[in-house]
Design an enzyme around this catalytic site. Structure first.
Site, PDB file in Angstrom:
ATOM      1  N   GLY A 259       0.806  -1.218   0.000  1.00  0.00           N
ATOM      2  CA  GLY A 259       0.000   0.000   0.000  1.00  0.00           C
ATOM      3  C   GLY A 259       0.833   1.259   0.000  1.00  0.00           C
ATOM      4  N   SER A 260       0.131   2.370  -0.027  1.00  0.00           N
ATOM      5  CA  SER A 260       0.835   3.648  -0.109  1.00  0.00           C
ATOM      6  C   SER A 260       1.207   4.158   1.272  1.00  0.00           C
ATOM      7  CB  SER A 260      -0.047   4.680  -0.809  1.00  0.00           C
ATOM      8  OG  SER A 260      -1.161   4.963  -0.002  1.00  0.00           O
ATOM      9  N   CYS A 261       0.670   3.527   2.322  1.00  0.00           N
ATOM     10  CA  CYS A 261       0.906   4.078   3.664  1.00  0.00           C
ATOM     11  C   CYS A 261       2.001   3.357   4.451  1.00  0.00           C
ATOM     12  CB  CYS A 261      -0.392   4.065   4.457  1.00  0.00           C
ATOM     13  SG  CYS A 261      -1.558   5.266   3.832  1.00  0.00           S
ATOM     14  N   PHE A 262       1.755   2.089   4.809  1.00  0.00           N
ATOM     15  CA  PHE A 262       2.693   1.443   5.729  1.00  0.00           C
ATOM     16  C   PHE A 262       4.144   1.477   5.235  1.00  0.00           C
ATOM     17  CE2 PHE A 262      -0.590  -1.513   8.035  1.00  0.00           C
ATOM     18  CZ  PHE A 262      -1.138  -0.401   8.625  1.00  0.00           C
ATOM     19  N   ASP A 265       5.336   5.269   4.914  1.00  0.00           N
ATOM     20  CA  ASP A 265       5.384   6.031   6.171  1.00  0.00           C
ATOM     21  C   ASP A 265       6.443   5.476   7.129  1.00  0.00           C
ATOM     22  OD1 ASP A 265       3.378   7.437   5.023  1.00  0.00           O
ATOM     23  OD2 ASP A 265       1.775   6.711   6.313  1.00  0.00           O
TER      24      ASP A 265
END
Ligand code: UDX
Length: 427
Positions: A259-262, A265
């Site tokens: 995903g684009s987050c975990f 980030d």
């Protein structure tokens, strides 16, 4: 109702815009991507999100939502500007602050001089970004403004639902007047709210993500261990989660998080830590571990099939998880690449993510249905948690696969329904 402007119409910006429009606000949504604006004006969601298109239609027909590529279309009565642009990583993992700085410069140009509008940072930014980058740009405009950090905790695929019914709201601000206006904006939400300073609000988002990613990484490691030690992860967890300090959510082992987050980030937080003189060893290990977790699925496949050259292997689920068409950091990309490197013929299927997957891996054959992907396959890896896959039973695999070897990379299939299938899963 205050008028609001949303800058950046990805899943976060769009869900924020539609949530505020539903609450009765007049919302202008700005995005530099003209193709995206074109789609939005035709009431087509640019991303696959449960319920998004219906809500978009409603907001457009009520004229509550105006998508535009031009920030000067924002109303001179705008009271809140939400910064919702992406915060990608640079090559060294650190947060690229260019997109958020650029968006802030654009906002600074159109700040209505007589409104004292509040600029709300919803993008996930490393602690210190608002004070060190955003506020100086706004100050240079010479116009009065307030500033707040109000991170979004939504899950892709369920962005709208999570925005309309958040589990908590974090609000960081420095001035009481800004706090008062934010409180009013969110007064219809009854969930717990935490009020804090700017840096802490930025950190709340990062620490939440880091914890969840670490939790998934921990589940994966325990599942890998349990398998080698001859115990069932499920049985072990039945005993573990009786401890009321251990919440059972986000402990489902699999082929790793994407995903684009975990992934993004975590990298940004590690880089921020390094920049401040502390390289966080646990988070670095979580990232490294996750980069190899998909290899567990290949190991299980090879245990069943021996070698892979020339074999047709199906990957069910190309998005980074179910209920989304987002393929960023999808484990399907790593699986397809490594399977191809081992000589396998890869065929992929996803209910909605095929187009985006093809852009990244044009050489992978894509099927139009589960049955087509499985036809003649000698192995299958389930990579995303789509409902359609959860419903598969042994008959679906047995009727079309040449060799019914199935590796459940997300633990969504029911082992009881796999009679006759050479069924393996992680853990
Ligand atoms: C996440 C956070 O959940 C959200 O609060 C934040 O705002 C953005 O990042 P998202 O990236 O949409 O949301 O996906 P999420 O549902 O959290 O799943 C992330 C990844 O972890 C997926 O690849 C998923 O398959 C995987 N996962 C999740 C597991 O492998 N096991 C689990 O138990 C849960």
């Amino acid at each position: 109702m205050p008028e609001v402007a949303i800058i950046g119409l990805g899943p976060v910006g769009l869900a924020t815009a539609l949530g505020l429009a539903q609450n009765g606000h007049q919302v202008t949504g700005v995005d530099v991507d003209k193709a995206r604006i074109g789609k939005l004006l035709r009431a087509e969601s640019p991303v696959y999100e449960v319920g998004m298109e219906e809500e978009l239609n409603r907001a457009l027909s009520r004229k509550r939502f105006l998508p535009t590529p031009d920030i000067t279309d924002t109303s001179p009565k705008t009271e809140f500007f939400f910064l919702c642009v992406g915060t990608p990583s640079r090559a060294d993992g650190s947060m690229d602050d260019y997109p958020i700085a650029k968006a802030t410069e654009e906002v600074a140009k159109v700040l209505p001089p007589d409104q004292r509008p509040i600029v709300v940072v919803k993008s996930t930014v490393v602690p210190g970004t608002t004070e060190l980058i955003i506020i100086p740009i706004l100050e240079a405009s010479g116009k009065p403004f307030g500033v707040a950090v109000n991170p979004e905790f939504l899950r892709e695929g369920h962005a709208l639902e999570d925005t309309l019914r958040p589990d908590r709201i974090a609000m960081g601000f420095a001035e009481e007047e800004t706090g008062r206006r934010l409180r009013t904006l969110y007064e219809s939400h009854t969930c717990p709210k935490v009020e804090t300073n700017l840096r802490t609000a930025e950190a709340i988002k990062h620490v939440s993500n880091a914890f969840l990613a670490t939790k998934v990484g921990f589940a994966n490691e325990m599942a890998n261990l349990c398998q080698r030690l001859g115990v069932s992860y499920d049985e072990v967890m039945k005993g573990v989660i009786l401890d009321d300090r251990i919440n059972p959510k986000f402990l489902v082992p699999g082929v790793g998080f994407g995903g684009s987050c975990f992934p993004n980030d975590l990298q940004a937080l590690v880089a921020a830590g390094r920049g401040a003189g502390y390289a966080p060893p646990l988070l670095e290990a979580v990232i490294r571990h996750n980069e190899r977790q998909h290899l567990e699925a290949l190991r299980l496949l090879e245990e069943e099939l021996g070698s892979l050259p020339g074999r047709r292997i199906a990957i069910l689920g190309l998005a980074f998880k179910g209920d989304t068409d987002d393929v960023r950091e999808s484990r399907a990309l790593l699986l397809a690449r490594d399977l191809q490197d081992r000589g396998a013929n890869v065929v992929g299927f996803d209910p909605v993510a095929s187009r985006k997957f093809r852009q990244l891996m044009p050489d992978v054959h894509l099927a139009g249905s589960v049955a087509e992907a499985l036809a003649g396959a000698e192995g299958c890896i389930v990579q995303a948690e789509w409902q359609e896959f959860q419903e598969l039973g042994a008959e679906d695999f047995l009727k079309s696969m040449r060799t019914p070897v199935v590796v459940d990379g997300r633990r969504i299939l029911d082992p009881e329904r796999m009679e006759g299938v050479r069924f393996r899963r992680i853990g």
